[in-house]
Scaffold this motif. Sequence first.
Motif, PDB file in Angstrom:
ATOM      1  N   LYS A   1     -12.950   3.334  19.190  1.00 53.71           N
ATOM      2  CA  LYS A   1     -12.419   4.147  18.028  1.00 53.71           C
ATOM      3  C   LYS A   1     -13.199   5.461  18.163  1.00 53.71           C
ATOM      4  O   LYS A   1     -14.471   5.307  18.057  1.00 53.71           O
TER       5      LYS A   1
ATOM      6  N   ASN B   1     -27.330   2.989  17.698  1.00 50.15           N
ATOM      7  CA  ASN B   1     -26.830   3.946  16.619  1.00 50.15           C
ATOM      8  C   ASN B   1     -26.193   3.219  15.418  1.00 50.15           C
ATOM      9  O   ASN B   1     -25.548   2.273  15.801  1.00 50.15           O
TER      10      ASN B   1
ATOM     11  N   VAL C   1     -15.751   3.330  23.678  1.00 48.41           N
ATOM     12  CA  VAL C   1     -15.910   2.696  22.453  1.00 48.41           C
ATOM     13  C   VAL C   1     -14.239   2.648  21.953  1.00 48.41           C
ATOM     14  O   VAL C   1     -13.567   3.712  21.867  1.00 48.41           O
TER      15      VAL C   1
ATOM     16  N   THR D   1     -22.596   5.194  10.975  1.00 54.28           N
ATOM     17  CA  THR D   1     -21.685   4.918  10.017  1.00 54.28           C
ATOM     18  C   THR D   1     -22.440   4.296   8.735  1.00 54.28           C
ATOM     19  O   THR D   1     -21.939   4.675   7.598  1.00 54.28           O
TER      20      THR D   1
ATOM     21  N   THR E   1     -18.237  -2.649  20.852  1.00 56.85           N
ATOM     22  CA  THR E   1     -18.581  -1.764  19.581  1.00 56.85           C
ATOM     23  C   THR E   1     -17.461  -1.113  19.285  1.00 56.85           C
ATOM     24  O   THR E   1     -16.641  -0.758  20.012  1.00 56.85           O
TER      25      THR E   1
ATOM     26  N   GLU F   1     -14.910   8.904  16.556  1.00 61.69           N
ATOM     27  CA  GLU F   1     -15.948   9.177  15.587  1.00 61.69           C
ATOM     28  C   GLU F   1     -15.395   9.858  14.413  1.00 61.69           C
ATOM     29  O   GLU F   1     -15.768   9.767  13.162  1.00 61.69           O
TER      30      GLU F   1
ATOM     31  N   HIS G   1     -16.704   2.805  17.097  1.00 57.40           N
ATOM     32  CA  HIS G   1     -17.282   3.792  16.358  1.00 57.40           C
ATOM     33  C   HIS G   1     -16.648   3.753  14.750  1.00 57.40           C
ATOM     34  O   HIS G   1     -14.989   3.354  14.805  1.00 57.40           O
ATOM     35  N   GLY G   2     -17.157   4.021  13.892  1.00 55.44           N
ATOM     36  CA  GLY G   2     -17.000   4.291  12.305  1.00 55.44           C
ATOM     37  C   GLY G   2     -16.393   2.872  11.809  1.00 55.44           C
ATOM     38  O   GLY G   2     -15.840   2.864  10.816  1.00 55.44           O
TER      39      GLY G   2
ATOM     40  N   HIS H   1     -23.426   2.530  21.044  1.00 55.68           N
ATOM     41  CA  HIS H   1     -22.801   3.342  20.019  1.00 55.68           C
ATOM     42  C   HIS H   1     -21.899   2.508  19.201  1.00 55.68           C
ATOM     43  O   HIS H   1     -21.687   1.367  19.869  1.00 55.68           O
ATOM     44  N   GLY H   2     -21.723   2.893  18.033  1.00 56.88           N
ATOM     45  CA  GLY H   2     -20.920   1.976  17.238  1.00 56.88           C
ATOM     46  C   GLY H   2     -21.419   0.854  16.528  1.00 56.88           C
ATOM     47  O   GLY H   2     -20.782  -0.227  16.383  1.00 56.88           O
TER      48      GLY H   2
ATOM     49  N   GLU I   1     -22.110   8.403  28.269  1.00 57.86           N
ATOM     50  CA  GLU I   1     -21.438   7.090  28.072  1.00 57.86           C
ATOM     51  C   GLU I   1     -20.478   6.897  29.226  1.00 57.86           C
ATOM     52  O   GLU I   1     -19.586   7.697  29.610  1.00 57.86           O
TER      53      GLU I   1
END
Length: 155
Positions: free
Chosen positions: A14, A101, A12, A104, A49, A16, A51-52, A79-80, A8
């Motif tokens: 936030k 991905n 991102v 979440t 993006t 995970e 995460h979560g 991601h995210g 990566e």
Amino acid sequence: FGVSVEAELGRVAKGEEGESAVEILTDPSDVVMFCEATDVDALAVAVGTVHGMQKQEAKIHLDLVDAVSEVSPVPLVLHGSSGVSDNDLKYIATTGFSKINIGTRLKTVFTEGIREVLQNDPSLNDQLKLLKLAVLRVKETVKEKIELLGSGNRV
């Protein structure tokens, strides 16, 4: 070692585990150098993006999606993506991104499925039946995302 390596570049917004993190967008001018220096097989980049993220409210920098797609020598990863709008996901799927991905969203659908099953049948104590019913919701969501991203009937 014969394994595929995904890195990566950027950060991102936030983590995970829900912790706050400062967003660091990927600089397209770093992509080629990073890929050549590391020999990674795929590259996850930060384009807005989170995460979560539970709601599809991420502010995606589509100009950055395009710029990174133009220069990357390896397949790109997002991601995210659970927080990305369907329209933005459709667009991103037409660029250099090969892996998107959506963990979440799938975790949320699974948990909602368990809650729904137990609400409808509070005396249910067969965990296998409970899991099978919750997994059906995940399966339907996966099918929807595959179609949304234009990946249906592809090998």
